[in-house]
Scaffold this motif. Structure first.
Motif, PDB file in Angstrom:
ATOM      1  N   SER A  11       0.819  -1.219   0.000  1.00  0.00           N
ATOM      2  CA  SER A  11       0.000   0.000   0.000  1.00  0.00           C
ATOM      3  C   SER A  11       0.851   1.266   0.000  1.00  0.00           C
ATOM      4  CB  SER A  11      -0.981   0.010   1.173  1.00  0.00           C
ATOM      5  OG  SER A  11      -1.973  -0.970   0.977  1.00  0.00           O
ATOM      6  N   PRO A  12       1.886   1.358   0.841  1.00  0.00           N
ATOM      7  CA  PRO A  12       2.748   2.544   0.745  1.00  0.00           C
ATOM      8  C   PRO A  12       3.406   2.687  -0.631  1.00  0.00           C
ATOM      9  CG  PRO A  12       3.116   1.437   2.830  1.00  0.00           C
ATOM     10  CD  PRO A  12       2.235   0.540   2.014  1.00  0.00           C
ATOM     11  N   ALA A  13       3.734   1.562  -1.275  1.00  0.00           N
ATOM     12  CA  ALA A  13       4.308   1.628  -2.622  1.00  0.00           C
ATOM     13  C   ALA A  13       3.283   2.173  -3.618  1.00  0.00           C
ATOM     14  CB  ALA A  13       4.798   0.253  -3.054  1.00  0.00           C
ATOM     15  N   ILE A  14       2.035   1.715  -3.509  1.00  0.00           N
ATOM     16  CA  ILE A  14       0.977   2.237  -4.377  1.00  0.00           C
ATOM     17  C   ILE A  14       0.795   3.725  -4.134  1.00  0.00           C
ATOM     18  CG2 ILE A  14      -1.513   2.167  -4.839  1.00  0.00           C
ATOM     19  CD1 ILE A  14      -1.367  -0.869  -4.216  1.00  0.00           C
ATOM     20  N   ASP A  15       0.833   4.130  -2.870  1.00  0.00           N
ATOM     21  CA  ASP A  15       0.587   5.526  -2.504  1.00  0.00           C
ATOM     22  C   ASP A  15       1.668   6.481  -3.005  1.00  0.00           C
ATOM     23  OD1 ASP A  15      -1.680   4.522  -1.289  1.00  0.00           O
ATOM     24  OD2 ASP A  15      -0.932   4.779   0.760  1.00  0.00           O
ATOM     25  N   THR A  16       2.831   5.966  -3.421  1.00  0.00           N
ATOM     26  CA  THR A  16       3.867   6.841  -3.999  1.00  0.00           C
ATOM     27  C   THR A  16       3.470   7.328  -5.388  1.00  0.00           C
ATOM     28  OG1 THR A  16       5.131   5.073  -5.107  1.00  0.00           O
ATOM     29  CG2 THR A  16       5.714   5.598  -2.794  1.00  0.00           C
ATOM     30  N   MET A  17       2.480   6.663  -5.996  1.00  0.00           N
ATOM     31  CA  MET A  17       2.032   6.969  -7.357  1.00  0.00           C
ATOM     32  C   MET A  17       3.161   6.791  -8.370  1.00  0.00           C
ATOM     33  SD  MET A  17      -0.849   9.955  -6.784  1.00  0.00           S
ATOM     34  CE  MET A  17      -1.081  10.135  -8.529  1.00  0.00           C
ATOM     35  N   GLU A  18       4.040   5.842  -8.089  1.00  0.00           N
ATOM     36  CA  GLU A  18       5.122   5.453  -8.997  1.00  0.00           C
ATOM     37  C   GLU A  18       4.889   3.990  -9.365  1.00  0.00           C
ATOM     38  OE1 GLU A  18       7.662   7.171 -10.283  1.00  0.00           O
ATOM     39  OE2 GLU A  18       7.232   9.045  -9.226  1.00  0.00           O
ATOM     40  N   THR A  19       4.460   3.739 -10.575  1.00  0.00           N
ATOM     41  CA  THR A  19       4.124   2.388 -11.006  1.00  0.00           C
ATOM     42  C   THR A  19       5.277   1.419 -10.780  1.00  0.00           C
ATOM     43  OG1 THR A  19       2.528   3.228 -12.595  1.00  0.00           O
ATOM     44  CG2 THR A  19       3.360   1.003 -12.973  1.00  0.00           C
ATOM     45  N   LYS A  20       6.498   1.862 -11.014  1.00  0.00           N
ATOM     46  CA  LYS A  20       7.660   0.977 -10.856  1.00  0.00           C
ATOM     47  C   LYS A  20       7.748   0.423  -9.437  1.00  0.00           C
ATOM     48  CE  LYS A  20      10.747   4.689  -9.663  1.00  0.00           C
ATOM     49  NZ  LYS A  20      11.926   5.433  -9.833  1.00  0.00           N
ATOM     50  N   ASN A  21       7.295   1.179  -8.446  1.00  0.00           N
ATOM     51  CA  ASN A  21       7.318   0.711  -7.057  1.00  0.00           C
ATOM     52  C   ASN A  21       6.326  -0.430  -6.840  1.00  0.00           C
ATOM     53  OD1 ASN A  21       9.223   2.694  -6.544  1.00  0.00           O
ATOM     54  ND2 ASN A  21       7.735   4.127  -5.704  1.00  0.00           N
ATOM     55  N   VAL A  22       5.201  -0.382  -7.522  1.00  0.00           N
ATOM     56  CA  VAL A  22       4.188  -1.433  -7.407  1.00  0.00           C
ATOM     57  C   VAL A  22       4.674  -2.711  -8.083  1.00  0.00           C
ATOM     58  CG1 VAL A  22       1.810  -2.070  -7.970  1.00  0.00           C
ATOM     59  CG2 VAL A  22       2.352   0.290  -7.339  1.00  0.00           C
ATOM     60  N   LEU A  23       5.280  -2.567  -9.248  1.00  0.00           N
ATOM     61  CA  LEU A  23       5.680  -3.731 -10.038  1.00  0.00           C
ATOM     62  C   LEU A  23       6.695  -4.609  -9.321  1.00  0.00           C
ATOM     63  CD1 LEU A  23       5.878  -2.193 -13.625  1.00  0.00           C
ATOM     64  CD2 LEU A  23       3.957  -3.381 -12.518  1.00  0.00           C
ATOM     65  N   VAL A  49      -2.587  -0.190 -16.175  1.00  0.00           N
ATOM     66  CA  VAL A  49      -3.698   0.060 -15.256  1.00  0.00           C
ATOM     67  C   VAL A  49      -3.293   1.096 -14.205  1.00  0.00           C
ATOM     68  CG1 VAL A  49      -5.159  -0.958 -13.449  1.00  0.00           C
ATOM     69  CG2 VAL A  49      -4.774  -2.194 -15.601  1.00  0.00           C
ATOM     70  N   PHE A  50      -2.135   0.897 -13.590  1.00  0.00           N
ATOM     71  CA  PHE A  50      -1.703   1.845 -12.557  1.00  0.00           C
ATOM     72  C   PHE A  50      -1.360   3.205 -13.148  1.00  0.00           C
ATOM     73  CE2 PHE A  50      -1.526  -1.885  -9.899  1.00  0.00           C
ATOM     74  CZ  PHE A  50      -1.934  -1.388  -8.667  1.00  0.00           C
ATOM     75  N   ASP A  51      -0.716   3.242 -14.315  1.00  0.00           N
ATOM     76  CA  ASP A  51      -0.418   4.520 -14.962  1.00  0.00           C
ATOM     77  C   ASP A  51      -1.701   5.294 -15.250  1.00  0.00           C
ATOM     78  OD1 ASP A  51       2.328   4.067 -14.930  1.00  0.00           O
ATOM     79  OD2 ASP A  51       2.414   3.403 -17.030  1.00  0.00           O
ATOM     80  N   SER A  52      -2.727   4.590 -15.699  1.00  0.00           N
ATOM     81  CA  SER A  52      -4.010   5.222 -15.992  1.00  0.00           C
ATOM     82  C   SER A  52      -4.655   5.773 -14.719  1.00  0.00           C
ATOM     83  CB  SER A  52      -4.938   4.214 -16.668  1.00  0.00           C
ATOM     84  OG  SER A  52      -6.198   4.776 -16.893  1.00  0.00           O
ATOM     85  N   LEU A  53      -4.627   4.984 -13.655  1.00  0.00           N
ATOM     86  CA  LEU A  53      -5.170   5.459 -12.380  1.00  0.00           C
ATOM     87  C   LEU A  53      -4.431   6.703 -11.915  1.00  0.00           C
ATOM     88  CD1 LEU A  53      -6.903   5.204  -9.796  1.00  0.00           C
ATOM     89  CD2 LEU A  53      -5.106   3.706  -8.893  1.00  0.00           C
ATOM     90  N   HIS A  58      -4.904  13.148  -8.180  1.00  0.00           N
ATOM     91  CA  HIS A  58      -3.765  13.899  -7.639  1.00  0.00           C
ATOM     92  C   HIS A  58      -2.990  13.079  -6.613  1.00  0.00           C
ATOM     93  CE1 HIS A  58      -4.120  17.778  -9.511  1.00  0.00           C
ATOM     94  NE2 HIS A  58      -5.380  17.904  -9.138  1.00  0.00           N
ATOM     95  N   SER A  59      -3.719  12.302  -5.785  1.00  0.00           N
ATOM     96  CA  SER A  59      -3.040  11.522  -4.746  1.00  0.00           C
ATOM     97  C   SER A  59      -3.921  10.369  -4.301  1.00  0.00           C
ATOM     98  CB  SER A  59      -2.672  12.402  -3.548  1.00  0.00           C
ATOM     99  OG  SER A  59      -3.841  12.871  -2.894  1.00  0.00           O
TER     100      SER A  59
END
Length: 122
Positions: A11-23, A49-53, A58-59
């Motif tokens: 969840s913290p990785a998703i919250d960075t809004m950096e897709t590479k962190n999620v992958l 999907v994450f890039d589109s979101l 904004h956050s």
């Protein structure tokens, strides 16, 4: 390592809004079922999907209220807060189900109602 220890950092990785962190949490052939959208397979499709979101908000901030794991499956329940492009805020409940293989998420099911997030405000 218990599944909670591994997935707690997602969840913290998703919250960075950096897709590479999620992958970094996903297998190369991960299946993602995002809400009521069609499922996708593979890191390239998941990245889209994450890039589109991320391009539509904004956050984002997750709050985990409950979690449990059995064998290779973990379930997280909580609330996710969004700052929309019109600067309004929205918080909705979610439930994520994860199937883990070889220390990474192989199946990722997001149960959430995104209707209000993407609806046009008048």
């Amino acid at each position: 390592m218990p599944l909670h220890d591994f997935i707690d950092d997602l969840s913290p990785a998703i919250d960075t809004m950096e897709t590479k962190n999620v992958l970094t949490f996903l297998t190369d052939d991960c299946v993602l079922q995002p809400g009521n959208q069609d499922s996708v397979r593979g890191t390239e499709a998941v990245a889209e999907v994450f890039d589109s979101l991320y391009a539509s908000i904004h956050s984002i901030k997750h709050t985990i209220d409950d979690k449990f794991a059995v064998d290779d499956t973990a379930v997280y329940r909580g609330r996710v807060s969004y700052r929309r492009m019109d600067d309004s805020d929205l918080t909705v409940p979610f439930c994520d189900v994860f199937k883990v293989r070889d220390g990474k998420i192989a199946e990722y099911f997001i149960y959430i109602d995104w209707h209000e997030l993407f609806s046009v405000k008048l």
